[in-house]
Structure formats: structure tokens, C-alpha cells
Design a protein around this motif. Structure first.
Motif, mmCIF file in Angstrom:
data_model
loop_
_atom_site.group_PDB
_atom_site.id
_atom_site.type_symbol
_atom_site.label_atom_id
_atom_site.label_comp_id
_atom_site.label_asym_id
_atom_site.label_seq_id
_atom_site.Cartn_x
_atom_site.Cartn_y
_atom_site.Cartn_z
ATOM 1 N N LYS A 4 0.891 -1.246 -0.079
ATOM 2 C CA LYS A 4 -0.128 -0.023 -0.023
ATOM 3 C C LYS A 4 0.820 1.218 -0.179
ATOM 4 C CE LYS A 4 -3.747 -2.271 2.542
ATOM 5 N NZ LYS A 4 -4.489 -2.032 3.725
ATOM 6 N N ILE A 5 0.543 2.001 -1.023
ATOM 7 C CA ILE A 5 1.324 3.513 -1.220
ATOM 8 C C ILE A 5 0.686 4.618 -0.954
ATOM 9 C CG2 ILE A 5 2.956 4.710 -2.673
ATOM 10 C CD1 ILE A 5 3.491 1.888 -4.137
ATOM 11 N N GLY A 6 1.150 5.335 -0.043
ATOM 12 C CA GLY A 6 0.488 6.519 0.163
ATOM 13 C C GLY A 6 0.789 7.677 -0.687
ATOM 14 N N VAL A 7 0.200 8.548 -1.359
ATOM 15 C CA VAL A 7 0.880 9.602 -2.109
ATOM 16 C C VAL A 7 0.234 10.750 -1.621
ATOM 17 C CG1 VAL A 7 0.891 10.322 -4.578
ATOM 18 C CG2 VAL A 7 0.959 7.986 -4.031
ATOM 19 N N HIS A 8 1.036 11.922 -1.665
ATOM 20 C CA HIS A 8 0.847 13.141 -1.324
ATOM 21 C C HIS A 8 -0.143 13.970 -1.956
ATOM 22 C CE1 HIS A 8 1.340 17.069 0.717
ATOM 23 N NE2 HIS A 8 1.675 17.604 -0.339
ATOM 24 N N LEU A 14 -2.584 3.845 -3.229
ATOM 25 C CA LEU A 14 -2.287 2.845 -4.193
ATOM 26 C C LEU A 14 -2.069 1.216 -3.717
ATOM 27 C CD1 LEU A 14 0.340 4.817 -6.422
ATOM 28 C CD2 LEU A 14 -2.197 4.618 -6.842
ATOM 29 N N VAL A 15 -2.716 0.379 -4.140
ATOM 30 C CA VAL A 15 -2.424 -1.018 -3.475
ATOM 31 C C VAL A 15 -2.313 -1.814 -4.617
ATOM 32 C CG1 VAL A 15 -3.676 -2.832 -2.292
ATOM 33 C CG2 VAL A 15 -4.531 -0.535 -1.830
ATOM 34 N N HIS A 55 6.532 12.599 -3.478
ATOM 35 C CA HIS A 55 5.067 12.445 -3.130
ATOM 36 C C HIS A 55 4.933 11.280 -2.193
ATOM 37 C CE1 HIS A 55 4.327 15.652 -5.822
ATOM 38 N NE2 HIS A 55 5.239 15.204 -6.529
ATOM 39 N N LEU A 56 5.819 10.580 -1.813
ATOM 40 C CA LEU A 56 5.596 9.192 -0.723
ATOM 41 C C LEU A 56 5.203 9.857 0.492
ATOM 42 C CD1 LEU A 56 8.200 6.741 -1.888
ATOM 43 C CD2 LEU A 56 5.848 6.761 -2.461
#
Length: 74
Positions: A4-8, A14-15, A55-56
Motif C-alpha cells: 500500500k502506497i500513500g501519495v501526497h 495505491l494498492v 510524493h510518498l
């Protein structure tokens, strides 16, 4: 494995399901942050996901949790 990625400034995370090991994903994340470059991961279908390291907001690495439904015993 699930990543799982959190983007600013993005409303959703995103999964992706990846065949990469947790160590490979960890190394890719740390390398992208150190180089201030781009995080590149490949999902289990061979598609690439690219996110600028700047942006992470977070990266969660692990196996998906199976949700239990109903009133059965454990």
C-alpha cells in the motif's frame, strides 16, 4: 504480497499485489527516497507502478489480512 502506497495530495492509496519479496520492496523504497528519484514496483501481472519519491507519504509492506465474515468459531 500486498503493498500500500500513500501519495501526497491523493484521495486514495495505491494498492498493488507484487511477487517481489518484502526485502526487495523495502530496498526499492529506501533507494528511491535516498536518491530522491522514482519508486518503481512491478505488480503480479507485470505492470509497473512509478511514484516520485518526493510524493510518498507512506509505504505499507505485508501480506493481506483475510477478513472473516459471519459468526463461526475461530
Amino acid at each position: 504480497m500486498e503493498v500500500k502506497i500513500g501519495v501526497h495530495n491523493a484521495p486514495r492509496e495505491l494498492v498493488i499485489e507484487s511477487n517481489q519479496s518484502p526485502e526487495e520492496v523495502d530496498a526499492a523504497v529506501r533507494g528511491a527516497i535516498a536518491d530522491e528519484g522514482v519508486l518503481e514496483l512491478t505488480d503480479e501481472r507485470g505492470r509497473k507502478v512509478l511514484v516520485r519519491a518526493a510524493h510518498l507519504t507512506y509505504v505499507e509492506i505485508g501480506e493481506p489480512v483475510e477478513r472473516r465474515v459471519g459468526f463461526g468459531t475461530l
